[in-house]
Design an enzyme around this catalytic site. Structure first.
Site, short mmCIF file in Angstrom:
data_model
loop_
_atom_site.label_atom_id
_atom_site.label_comp_id
_atom_site.label_asym_id
_atom_site.label_seq_id
_atom_site.Cartn_x
_atom_site.Cartn_y
_atom_site.Cartn_z
N SER A 13 0.80 -1.22 0.00
CA SER A 13 0.00 0.00 0.00
C SER A 13 0.84 1.27 0.00
O SER A 13 0.29 2.37 -0.09
CB SER A 13 -0.97 0.00 1.19
N LYS A 34 -6.33 4.78 8.16
CA LYS A 34 -5.22 5.56 7.63
C LYS A 34 -5.58 7.04 7.51
O LYS A 34 -4.78 7.93 7.82
CB LYS A 34 -4.79 5.01 6.27
#
Ligand SMILES: [Ca+2]
Ligand SMILES: [Ca+2]
Ligand SMILES: [Ca+2]
Ligand SMILES: [Ca+2]
Ligand SMILES: [Ca+2]
Ligand SMILES: [Ca+2]
Ligand SMILES: [Ca+2]
Ligand SMILES: [Ca+2]
Ligand SMILES: [Ca+2]
Ligand SMILES: [Ca+2]
Ligand SMILES: [Ca+2]
Ligand SMILES: [Ca+2]
Lengths: 223, 223, 223, 223, 223, 223
Positions: free
Chosen positions: A94, A137
């Protein structure tokens, strides 16, 4: 040098985002530098105790960088450093767009917006692919003082941030690496030219097709 | 970027098919990109947590690519990416034709039909070899919205798809990589020339022989 | 493409023989292709999950190939593929002559007789060395429809095939790789020249000596 | 090709000796061939499932070969094959002189006496070093029909062969690799010149010294 | 060739010293040879089953050799052989000065005093660093008939040899590799020039400083 | 050679600091030397049993060195030696500035102040990053007789040394590698020029930004 930076512009430094455990995000910077190679031919050197998927993520990013620079880095080394990852290191893919942005910033010596954080996987042709943990996040980016956060367009429907964060941070969904750099880099002229270069070399995959979602939406679960 | 694409044409992207567990298929895209090499001499770089047989499958495909390009890629890197494979990765050699098609599409910058899915192993001389799980794979391709699916000719007798899928999807059995590209690539002129090139360099093995089936049909069971 | 082929001629394809378990043989084809190398200098790339002894067998064969071609392959890759070996792969060195024949066929673009099967180990100087399981292998070749089978001369006394096979298949004992190619390759003129070339470069070891059998015949037991 | 050869001369083939278990010797041939290299620069390729000490023994031998040939093999591959070693492979360094003799025979295309067997370790400067199991090895050479056997001079006092073998075989103790080749190679003129070349490049270590035995004779126990 | 040598001079051979178990020393020779390289560029090849610290010790020595020869060995291989180490091999870095002396002797073709034994670690800049077990090592050198033994100056206070050895052997403490070669090598003119060369390229680290011992003398315990 | 040095200047030698167990520091020197490379192209060779994070730390330092020297070391080897680390070796990245200083001192042949000790991690762009155990390390430097100690500016608030040490040693917090060399190197003119060179090539990351601390000060815990 402060590990947490959320203002101004820096060359070769990008705020990445990771998930810790089950339900907590963390902002992890990635730094890059381009150097002459020492031995025979250039190489990509990534540190921060990268696990296998993270190493492969760096290889995928290198495809875009090599295509972008077109042989100009054949005798250069590309250094990529995940800061603050400790003994447990980094896994998953990611941080692909974070790494790509840090390297291109270092290559072009153009600053990256430090009030921006980002998460996203990449195809070798520049498509931004979905990742896990976007909600945690985004909240981590907001807590760290960032004003904007880039996520994959394919993750838009996964965002379920709490109300308190909604006004703190702007969410920017993207589908191609050229959009990431359009948002992240400082300045105008030089940036526009590199963004359109990125589009032309890697960006053609989506143009000629209309994409459809699978009928039964068995959501992909990459990390 | 949508992970599931079943319409239009894209360069360097092909819908592969895999078996999950015992009785379920899944459509897994493969992407490819050709780049200048960074260090000394080109290499093949495949990501997606490939297990040993999958790595060997990529090596077998590289034989065909090197023969096809004839030294023109000696200073190029070939990037191959299995999308959406997660931590468990990819095993087996049934994506060989998928990989070969993605790489040739990227090399020639010719689009691949995204309404097509495919499965098939490859010999180093271009023969399409049988694979396992064709029935489940065909059903997965149909469910994902594909209109056509390529399978190895040697697997024709293994197809036992349920009636509901029979009208959804056309099954195309092939025995040589040149037939795969004839079906998969966009356009006419340029494609015909590359298909006949592929035939002439790798396709001569079967011409001069009549093949027979073994008396006691102990079916081969590759994966 | 049929996995079992026992008629006609094909370039770069040879019927090898293996033992499965304790008492059963199987015919396993080996394929080869010669390609330009991609990176720096040519290499030998063998697939089919080769175990250690099989890898070493390929290295021994490469000595003969390099001697035979005399630098002409220094920038070529030699691809060798064991077909149909699955996850368990290949072990032992009894396919050495099969591999050598497939590679030389591919190098010279001369067809190999598909009605022929073969088993035999090789020294780096071209001597055909004995192997295990010849009886089961000969029977497997016969069952697969082959008309002839090559075995090492040193294994002649080990042949104990059942009567039913005796008329189905001709057994050809050989002691040097040049004899294998004399038997296996198609045509005359070009073949004769390559066979005598093979003889002259690797075949001198036995000429100047008379060989004796060890007094107590502790039979060698290679696999 | 017979695995046990004890008469005549052959190029690139030498009768080595090994110990099996505790009290039995066996004659194991070593073969060598010199070929053009395929990739970038020559290498030494040894097969026969060599364990670590055997691999290092081959590296020590390579020092002598490189010194002897003086760059002429920089683009050659040296193939070394231990015959008949099976899955258990080879360990220890007692075949060093056997390997060196096989390689130099192949390099110079001079035959090696097949009625001779040998055992001995080597220093990188050409000294023959002691080994274990000399008595069992000498008996194995005699049983296999050999007329002469080379052993390290430092092992002379370890020889305790049974009376029945004493007249069957001549024992030749040596202390330098040049003596081994003096004994093993066919012919005169060409051999003498290579033997004196070997002496001059590697043989100077012992000339200027008088050697003494350690007071308390704690015998070395290399394998 | 005698494994234990304690008289005369030999090129490329040096008496090293090791500790066996807790309280016993042994004299172990190290040999070296310089050869043309076979493949691409020279390398250092060390045999004798070196464990990790011993391998690193060889790398540290190579720094001094490369600095000393100044590119003249870029296409040479340096072979280093620990004699008589068997399956258990060599560990620790206390043979560093032994290895350096053997290599320089081989490079310059100057004999080394075989009545001398030595032990000592090395920095990459030529400083002789302390080692363990000096007392047992000195006694082993005396028992083996040596007249002199080199130890690191930093180990002087660790010497506690029994009276019987005190008159048998002279102890020479050194602090720089140039002193080792001054003592070990044969002859005068050529030796003096190489010793001063060694001093000038690696010996400058200690000149400009006065060194002090740590207040609380927590003795270092390297091996 | 004394392992503990705390006076004068030496080229290629820097006093590093490490933590032993939970609550005790130790001064560990690092040495460096630059040599011609032996084989193909230069490399970085670090000894002292470095664990993974320490190896990565050396790779990060190499980025700065390559940028600093700008191709001039492409055919040089950089040797780095951690002294006195024994079998347990070195882990963590807190010696990064120590390694960088030793290498630049060796490259430029400029002495390093031995009355100075230092600890600090590095980014690939020259930023000094925080480390663990600063208090124990400062006390160890003081006990070893050092007059000054460099620590990362980001660790300033972590310093809690006992009163007895406060007058023994000066603490110098730094945030960039150029400041480390400004403090550590001998002399003026040549030093100033290299310091400003280091600033210009790696030092631009922090200039254009104002950095902020994260609100909730979850302190980073690198080692
Ligand atoms: Ca803010
Ligand atoms: Ca596109
Ligand atoms: Ca459709
Ligand atoms: Ca064909
Ligand atoms: Ca037939
Ligand atoms: Ca012969
Ligand atoms: Ca006889
Ligand atoms: Ca001598
Ligand atoms: Ca004496
Ligand atoms: Ca000095
Ligand atoms: Ca002081
Ligand atoms: Ca800055």
């Amino acid at each position: 040098y402060e590990l947490q930076v959320s203002e101004g512009y820096q060359v070769g430094r990008v705020n990445g985002l990771a998930v810790m455990g089950q339900d907590s995000g963390i902002m992890l910077p990635v730094m890059a530098e381009i150097t002459p190679s020492q031995g025979m031919g250039g190489q990509v050197i990534a540190t921060g105790q990268l696990q296998e998927m993270a190493e492969e993520s760096v290889q995928n990013v290198s495809a875009i960088i090599k295509k972008y620079t077109d042989e100009k880095i054949s005798d250069k080394d590309i250094h990529i450093q995940f800061i603050q990852t400790g003994q447990q290191g980094v896994d998953g893919d990611s941080a692909s767009i974070t790494v790509a942005t840090a390297v291109i910033s270092a290559l072009e010596n153009i600053g990256v917006d430090q009030s921006l954080a980002m998460t996203g996987s990449l195809s070798v042709r520049g498509d931004v692919l979905p990742v896990g943990g976007v909600t945690h996040k985004i909240e981590a980016a907001a807590k760290a003082g960032c004003d904007r956060v880039i996520i994959p367009k394919a993750n838009e429907q996964d965002v379920m941030i709490e109300d308190e964060y909604k006004e703190m941070i702007e969410i920017i969904p993207v589908s191609h690496i050229s959009e990431v750099l359009e948002v992240a880099l400082e300045g105008e002229g030089e940036k526009d030219s590199l963004v359109s270069r990125l589009k032309s070399i890697t960006g053609s995959a989506l143009e000629s097709s209309e994409v459809t979602k699978p009928a039964g939406g068995s959501e992909p679960t990459p990390q």
